[in-house]
Design an enzyme around this catalytic site. Structure first.
Site, PDB file in Angstrom:
ATOM      1  CG  HIS A   1     -45.820 -39.073 -34.678  1.00  0.00           C
ATOM      2  ND1 HIS A   1     -45.342 -39.965 -33.506  1.00  0.00           N
ATOM      3  CD2 HIS A   1     -45.470 -37.986 -33.821  1.00  0.00           C
ATOM      4  CE1 HIS A   1     -46.057 -39.091 -32.283  1.00  0.00           C
ATOM      5  NE2 HIS A   1     -45.565 -37.846 -33.044  1.00  0.00           N
TER       6      HIS A   1
ATOM      7  CE  LYS B   1     -46.676 -33.357 -32.228  1.00  0.00           C
ATOM      8  NZ  LYS B   1     -47.231 -34.481 -32.157  1.00  0.00           N
TER       9      LYS B   1
END
Length: 350
Positions: free
Chosen positions: A97, A79
Protein backbone atom coordinates in the site's frame (compact mmCIF):
# COMPACT_ATOMS: atom_id res chain seq x y z
CA UNK A 1 19.13 -27.72 -5.14
CA UNK A 2 21.48 -24.73 -4.90
CA UNK A 3 19.59 -22.93 -7.67
CA UNK A 4 16.15 -23.72 -6.28
CA UNK A 5 13.65 -20.94 -5.69
CA UNK A 6 13.66 -20.06 -1.99
CA UNK A 7 10.57 -18.61 -0.29
CA UNK A 8 10.10 -17.67 3.37
CA UNK A 9 6.51 -17.10 4.57
CA UNK A 10 6.62 -14.82 7.59
CA UNK A 11 4.29 -14.53 10.56
CA UNK A 12 1.82 -11.65 10.28
CA UNK A 13 2.34 -9.14 13.08
CA UNK A 14 -0.92 -7.26 12.64
CA UNK A 15 -3.53 -8.09 15.32
CA UNK A 16 -6.50 -10.11 14.00
CA UNK A 17 -4.64 -10.99 10.81
CA UNK A 18 -5.22 -14.72 10.51
CA UNK A 19 -4.84 -15.08 6.75
CA UNK A 20 -1.91 -16.72 4.98
CA UNK A 21 -0.47 -15.95 1.57
CA UNK A 22 -0.16 -19.70 0.97
CA UNK A 23 -2.54 -22.41 2.13
CA UNK A 24 -0.91 -25.70 3.17
CA UNK A 25 -2.14 -27.56 0.08
CA UNK A 26 -0.53 -24.99 -2.21
CA UNK A 27 2.64 -24.98 -0.12
CA UNK A 28 2.83 -28.71 -0.85
CA UNK A 29 2.43 -28.02 -4.59
CA UNK A 30 5.37 -25.64 -4.49
CA UNK A 31 7.56 -28.04 -2.51
CA UNK A 32 6.74 -30.85 -4.93
CA UNK A 33 8.01 -28.62 -7.74
CA UNK A 34 11.35 -28.05 -6.07
CA UNK A 35 10.74 -24.82 -4.15
CA UNK A 36 12.53 -24.51 -0.80
CA UNK A 37 9.76 -23.14 1.39
CA UNK A 38 10.31 -21.94 4.95
CA UNK A 39 7.31 -21.10 7.13
CA UNK A 40 7.43 -19.19 10.39
CA UNK A 41 5.46 -20.37 13.37
CA UNK A 42 2.33 -18.32 14.03
CA UNK A 43 -0.24 -18.87 16.74
CA UNK A 44 -2.78 -16.62 15.00
CA UNK A 45 -2.57 -18.02 11.45
CA UNK A 46 -5.77 -19.84 10.51
CA UNK A 47 -3.80 -22.89 9.31
CA UNK A 48 -1.79 -24.68 12.03
CA UNK A 49 1.92 -24.90 11.38
CA UNK A 50 1.97 -28.71 11.50
CA UNK A 51 0.04 -28.70 8.21
CA UNK A 52 2.94 -26.85 6.57
CA UNK A 53 5.45 -29.23 8.12
CA UNK A 54 3.47 -32.15 6.68
CA UNK A 55 3.62 -30.40 3.29
CA UNK A 56 7.43 -30.50 3.41
CA UNK A 57 8.15 -26.96 4.61
CA UNK A 58 10.91 -26.07 7.03
CA UNK A 59 9.42 -24.56 10.20
CA UNK A 60 11.23 -21.72 12.00
CA UNK A 61 10.40 -19.32 14.85
CA UNK A 62 8.22 -16.34 14.08
CA UNK A 63 10.04 -13.15 13.14
CA UNK A 64 13.26 -15.01 12.37
CA UNK A 65 13.37 -13.73 8.78
CA UNK A 66 15.01 -10.58 10.14
CA UNK A 67 18.19 -12.34 11.24
CA UNK A 68 18.18 -15.78 9.60
CA UNK A 69 16.68 -15.42 6.14
CA UNK A 70 19.33 -15.71 3.40
CA UNK A 71 19.69 -12.67 1.15
CA UNK A 72 18.63 -14.57 -1.98
CA UNK A 73 15.34 -15.70 -0.43
CA UNK A 74 12.01 -14.00 -1.16
CA UNK A 75 10.13 -13.05 2.03
CA UNK A 76 6.40 -13.59 1.53
CA UNK A 77 3.64 -12.01 3.59
CA UNK A 78 0.34 -10.17 3.32
CA UNK A 79 0.12 -7.07 5.49
CA UNK A 80 2.59 -4.48 6.74
CA UNK A 81 6.05 -5.22 8.08
CA UNK A 82 7.02 -4.48 11.67
CA UNK A 83 8.85 -1.21 12.29
CA UNK A 84 12.16 -3.02 12.69
CA UNK A 85 14.56 -3.57 11.05
CA UNK A 86 14.90 0.00 9.84
CA UNK A 87 16.86 -1.14 6.78
CA UNK A 88 15.17 -3.69 4.52
CA UNK A 89 17.63 -5.76 2.51
CA UNK A 90 15.49 -8.67 1.29
CA UNK A 91 13.12 -9.02 -1.62
CA UNK A 92 9.69 -8.81 -0.03
CA UNK A 93 6.33 -9.82 -1.48
CA UNK A 94 3.29 -8.36 0.30
CA UNK A 95 0.59 -5.69 0.07
CA UNK A 96 2.72 -2.62 0.72
CA UNK A 97 0.00 0.00 0.00
CA UNK A 98 2.85 2.34 -0.89
CA UNK A 99 2.06 3.71 -4.34
CA UNK A 100 -1.12 5.76 -3.84
CA UNK A 101 0.13 8.26 -1.29
CA UNK A 102 -1.15 6.29 1.70
CA UNK A 103 0.00 7.09 5.21
CA UNK A 104 3.33 5.42 5.92
CA UNK A 105 4.19 4.87 2.27
CA UNK A 106 7.19 7.18 2.14
CA UNK A 107 8.90 5.80 5.28
CA UNK A 108 8.41 2.25 4.01
CA UNK A 109 9.97 3.03 0.64
CA UNK A 110 12.84 4.80 2.40
CA UNK A 111 13.54 1.63 4.38
CA UNK A 112 13.85 -0.36 1.17
CA UNK A 113 15.96 2.33 -0.44
CA UNK A 114 18.34 2.47 2.54
CA UNK A 115 18.70 -1.30 2.86
CA UNK A 116 18.95 -2.13 -0.83
CA UNK A 117 15.90 -4.38 -0.67
CA UNK A 118 12.98 -4.67 -3.07
CA UNK A 119 9.21 -4.56 -2.63
CA UNK A 120 7.25 -6.68 -5.09
CA UNK A 121 3.90 -5.25 -4.11
CA UNK A 122 1.00 -7.66 -4.55
CA UNK A 123 -1.14 -4.67 -5.55
CA UNK A 124 1.01 -4.43 -8.68
CA UNK A 125 0.68 -8.11 -9.56
CA UNK A 126 -1.36 -7.46 -12.69
CA UNK A 127 -1.68 -8.58 -16.29
CA UNK A 128 -0.84 -6.42 -19.28
CA UNK A 129 -4.27 -4.75 -19.04
CA UNK A 130 -3.83 -3.90 -15.36
CA UNK A 131 -6.16 -6.57 -13.99
CA UNK A 132 -5.21 -8.11 -10.65
CA UNK A 133 -3.91 -11.67 -10.92
CA UNK A 134 -4.12 -12.52 -7.22
CA UNK A 135 -6.39 -10.58 -4.92
CA UNK A 136 -8.68 -10.81 -1.91
CA UNK A 137 -11.32 -8.69 -3.61
CA UNK A 138 -14.21 -11.14 -3.48
CA UNK A 139 -13.73 -11.85 0.20
CA UNK A 140 -13.38 -8.15 0.97
CA UNK A 141 -16.55 -7.30 -0.91
CA UNK A 142 -18.47 -10.13 0.69
CA UNK A 143 -17.40 -9.24 4.22
CA UNK A 144 -17.89 -5.49 3.70
CA UNK A 145 -21.43 -5.85 2.38
CA UNK A 146 -22.27 -8.42 5.05
CA UNK A 147 -21.15 -6.09 7.86
CA UNK A 148 -23.16 -3.24 6.37
CA UNK A 149 -26.34 -5.36 6.28
CA UNK A 150 -25.84 -6.72 9.78
CA UNK A 151 -25.26 -3.22 11.13
CA UNK A 152 -28.37 -1.92 9.39
CA UNK A 153 -30.34 -4.73 11.03
CA UNK A 154 -28.86 -4.04 14.46
CA UNK A 155 -27.08 -7.40 14.54
CA UNK A 156 -23.47 -6.24 14.35
CA UNK A 157 -21.55 -6.67 17.59
CA UNK A 158 -18.06 -5.49 18.46
CA UNK A 159 -15.30 -6.32 18.67
CA UNK A 160 -15.57 -8.30 15.45
CA UNK A 161 -14.42 -11.90 15.29
CA UNK A 162 -13.46 -14.09 12.36
CA UNK A 163 -15.95 -16.71 11.19
CA UNK A 164 -16.54 -19.31 8.55
CA UNK A 165 -18.48 -18.44 5.42
CA UNK A 166 -21.26 -20.84 6.41
CA UNK A 167 -21.67 -19.19 9.82
CA UNK A 168 -21.76 -15.71 8.29
CA UNK A 169 -24.29 -16.83 5.68
CA UNK A 170 -26.55 -18.23 8.37
CA UNK A 171 -26.57 -14.86 10.14
CA UNK A 172 -27.19 -12.97 6.91
CA UNK A 173 -30.28 -15.05 6.23
CA UNK A 174 -31.91 -13.84 9.46
CA UNK A 175 -33.86 -11.09 7.74
CA UNK A 176 -36.60 -9.48 9.85
CA UNK A 177 -40.13 -10.10 8.66
CA UNK A 178 -41.33 -7.43 6.29
CA UNK A 179 -37.88 -5.93 5.76
CA UNK A 180 -37.42 -3.95 2.56
CA UNK A 181 -33.78 -2.88 2.33
CA UNK A 182 -32.11 -1.59 -0.81
CA UNK A 183 -28.40 -1.30 -1.55
CA UNK A 184 -26.21 0.11 -4.28
CA UNK A 185 -22.85 -1.45 -5.11
CA UNK A 186 -20.40 0.81 -6.94
CA UNK A 187 -17.73 -1.11 -8.81
CA UNK A 188 -20.21 -3.94 -9.05
CA UNK A 189 -18.46 -5.98 -11.73
CA UNK A 190 -15.00 -6.23 -10.21
CA UNK A 191 -13.97 -8.91 -7.71
CA UNK A 192 -15.01 -6.84 -4.71
CA UNK A 193 -18.28 -5.80 -6.30
CA UNK A 194 -19.18 -9.36 -7.17
CA UNK A 195 -18.41 -10.43 -3.62
CA UNK A 196 -20.63 -7.66 -2.28
CA UNK A 197 -23.40 -8.71 -4.64
CA UNK A 198 -23.16 -12.31 -3.42
CA UNK A 199 -23.47 -11.22 0.21
CA UNK A 200 -26.47 -8.99 -0.51
CA UNK A 201 -28.14 -11.79 -2.45
CA UNK A 202 -27.60 -14.16 0.49
CA UNK A 203 -29.10 -11.54 2.80
CA UNK A 204 -32.13 -11.10 0.54
CA UNK A 205 -31.32 -7.42 -0.06
CA UNK A 206 -32.22 -5.85 -3.39
CA UNK A 207 -29.07 -4.42 -4.96
CA UNK A 208 -28.46 -1.88 -7.72
CA UNK A 209 -25.20 -2.56 -9.56
CA UNK A 210 -23.31 0.51 -10.71
CA UNK A 211 -20.08 0.73 -12.61
CA UNK A 212 -18.26 3.42 -14.59
CA UNK A 213 -21.29 4.10 -16.78
CA UNK A 214 -23.43 5.08 -13.79
CA UNK A 215 -20.68 7.00 -11.96
CA UNK A 216 -19.58 9.00 -15.01
CA UNK A 217 -22.80 11.02 -14.64
CA UNK A 218 -23.68 10.16 -11.08
CA UNK A 219 -27.35 10.34 -10.07
CA UNK A 220 -26.76 11.50 -6.52
CA UNK A 221 -30.45 11.54 -5.65
CA UNK A 222 -30.71 7.88 -6.67
CA UNK A 223 -27.65 7.02 -4.60
CA UNK A 224 -29.05 8.75 -1.51
CA UNK A 225 -32.36 6.91 -1.96
CA UNK A 226 -30.75 3.54 -1.08
CA UNK A 227 -30.38 2.26 2.48
CA UNK A 228 -26.85 0.91 2.00
CA UNK A 229 -23.91 1.98 -0.17
CA UNK A 230 -21.06 -0.47 -0.79
CA UNK A 231 -18.04 1.10 -2.47
CA UNK A 232 -15.89 -1.51 -4.20
CA UNK A 233 -14.23 0.43 -6.99
CA UNK A 234 -10.65 -0.17 -8.04
CA UNK A 235 -8.96 2.83 -9.60
CA UNK A 236 -5.45 4.12 -10.20
CA UNK A 237 -6.53 7.70 -10.84
CA UNK A 238 -8.65 10.22 -8.91
CA UNK A 239 -12.39 10.21 -9.58
CA UNK A 240 -15.13 12.67 -8.70
CA UNK A 241 -16.43 12.00 -5.17
CA UNK A 242 -19.47 9.79 -4.91
CA UNK A 243 -20.54 11.61 -1.76
CA UNK A 244 -19.67 14.99 -0.28
CA UNK A 245 -20.28 16.28 3.21
CA UNK A 246 -23.13 18.39 1.88
CA UNK A 247 -24.85 15.21 0.68
CA UNK A 248 -24.83 13.87 4.22
CA UNK A 249 -27.03 16.76 5.34
CA UNK A 250 -29.53 16.38 2.50
CA UNK A 251 -32.98 16.12 4.15
CA UNK A 252 -34.05 13.61 1.48
CA UNK A 253 -31.24 11.21 2.35
CA UNK A 254 -32.42 7.66 3.03
CA UNK A 255 -28.85 6.28 3.01
CA UNK A 256 -27.90 5.11 6.48
CA UNK A 257 -24.89 2.77 6.11
CA UNK A 258 -21.73 3.03 3.98
CA UNK A 259 -19.56 -0.03 3.58
CA UNK A 260 -16.29 1.25 2.08
CA UNK A 261 -14.57 -1.89 0.82
CA UNK A 262 -12.01 0.07 -1.19
CA UNK A 263 -10.96 2.05 1.88
CA UNK A 264 -8.67 4.56 0.17
CA UNK A 265 -9.04 7.05 3.03
CA UNK A 266 -6.06 9.40 3.13
CA UNK A 267 -5.33 8.94 -0.56
CA UNK A 268 -6.02 11.21 -3.51
CA UNK A 269 -7.93 8.25 -4.96
CA UNK A 270 -10.53 8.29 -2.19
CA UNK A 271 -14.00 8.47 -3.77
CA UNK A 272 -15.71 8.90 -0.38
CA UNK A 273 -14.04 11.92 1.27
CA UNK A 274 -16.69 12.08 4.00
CA UNK A 275 -14.65 10.44 6.74
CA UNK A 276 -11.00 10.79 7.71
CA UNK A 277 -9.83 7.51 9.20
CA UNK A 278 -10.50 3.80 8.78
CA UNK A 279 -12.46 1.83 11.32
CA UNK A 280 -11.21 -1.42 12.86
CA UNK A 281 -12.24 -4.67 14.50
CA UNK A 282 -12.58 -3.08 17.93
CA UNK A 283 -14.65 -0.15 16.63
CA UNK A 284 -16.01 -1.20 13.23
CA UNK A 285 -18.53 1.64 12.87
CA UNK A 286 -18.12 5.40 12.88
CA UNK A 287 -21.13 7.69 13.00
CA UNK A 288 -20.92 10.50 10.43
CA UNK A 289 -24.30 12.16 10.96
CA UNK A 290 -27.20 11.96 13.38
CA UNK A 291 -29.60 14.07 11.29
CA UNK A 292 -31.69 14.04 9.19
CA UNK A 293 -31.22 10.35 10.02
CA UNK A 294 -28.20 8.44 11.34
CA UNK A 295 -25.46 7.69 8.82
CA UNK A 296 -22.62 5.31 9.68
CA UNK A 297 -19.52 4.14 7.85
CA UNK A 298 -17.69 0.83 8.06
CA UNK A 299 -14.19 1.10 6.56
CA UNK A 300 -11.95 -1.78 7.62
CA UNK A 301 -8.82 -2.33 5.56
CA UNK A 302 -8.39 -6.06 6.21
CA UNK A 303 -11.95 -7.23 5.66
CA UNK A 304 -11.03 -10.63 4.14
CA UNK A 305 -9.50 -11.68 7.45
CA UNK A 306 -13.03 -11.95 8.79
CA UNK A 307 -13.23 -15.07 6.58
CA UNK A 308 -9.60 -16.17 6.93
CA UNK A 309 -9.72 -19.76 5.71
CA UNK A 310 -11.87 -19.25 2.64
CA UNK A 311 -10.22 -16.01 1.56
CA UNK A 312 -6.70 -17.42 2.06
CA UNK A 313 -7.42 -20.52 0.00
CA UNK A 314 -8.87 -18.48 -2.87
CA UNK A 315 -5.90 -16.09 -2.86
CA UNK A 316 -3.34 -18.87 -2.53
CA UNK A 317 -4.82 -20.74 -5.49
CA UNK A 318 -4.16 -17.66 -7.64
CA UNK A 319 -0.72 -16.90 -6.22
CA UNK A 320 1.19 -20.16 -6.10
CA UNK A 321 1.52 -20.69 -9.88
CA UNK A 322 2.79 -17.12 -10.22
CA UNK A 323 5.42 -17.68 -7.53
CA UNK A 324 6.90 -20.45 -9.66
CA UNK A 325 7.78 -17.83 -12.30
CA UNK A 326 9.69 -15.52 -9.94
CA UNK A 327 13.10 -16.44 -11.33
CA UNK A 328 12.14 -16.64 -14.98
CA UNK A 329 12.05 -12.93 -15.78
CA UNK A 330 8.27 -13.13 -15.88
CA UNK A 331 6.59 -9.94 -17.20
CA UNK A 332 4.19 -10.19 -14.26
CA UNK A 333 6.95 -9.76 -11.69
CA UNK A 334 8.86 -7.32 -13.90
CA UNK A 335 5.83 -5.04 -13.72
CA UNK A 336 5.96 -5.24 -9.91
CA UNK A 337 9.66 -4.40 -9.95
CA UNK A 338 9.13 -1.49 -12.34
CA UNK A 339 6.37 -0.07 -10.11
CA UNK A 340 8.70 -0.26 -7.10
CA UNK A 341 11.60 1.40 -8.89
CA UNK A 342 9.33 4.14 -10.18
CA UNK A 343 8.01 4.80 -6.66
CA UNK A 344 11.49 4.92 -5.11
CA UNK A 345 12.70 7.12 -7.94
CA UNK A 346 9.96 9.63 -7.20
CA UNK A 347 11.07 10.09 -3.58
CA UNK A 348 12.52 13.49 -2.82
CA UNK A 349 14.63 14.62 0.05
CA UNK A 350 11.59 15.20 2.28
Amino acid sequence: MRDALCLWMRHETRPNEQRAALAPEDARRLVERGVLLTVEESAQRVFPVHQYAAAGCEIVPRGSWVSHCPAETYVLGLKELPDEPALLRHRHIFFGHAYKGQAGARPLLRRFEAGGGVLLDLESLVDVDGHRLAAFGHGAGYAGAALAVLHRRGLLTSPLASASRSALDATLRLAPAGESLTAVVIGAYGRGGRGAGDALRTAGVEASRWNSTETRTLDRDALLAHDILVNAIGTDHPVAPFLTRADLDDPRRRLSVIGDVTCDVGSDLNALPVYDRPTDWEHPVERLRRRPRPLDVIAIDNLPSLLPAESSRAFSADLWPLLLTLREGSPVWERCLHAFRRAVGSLDGG
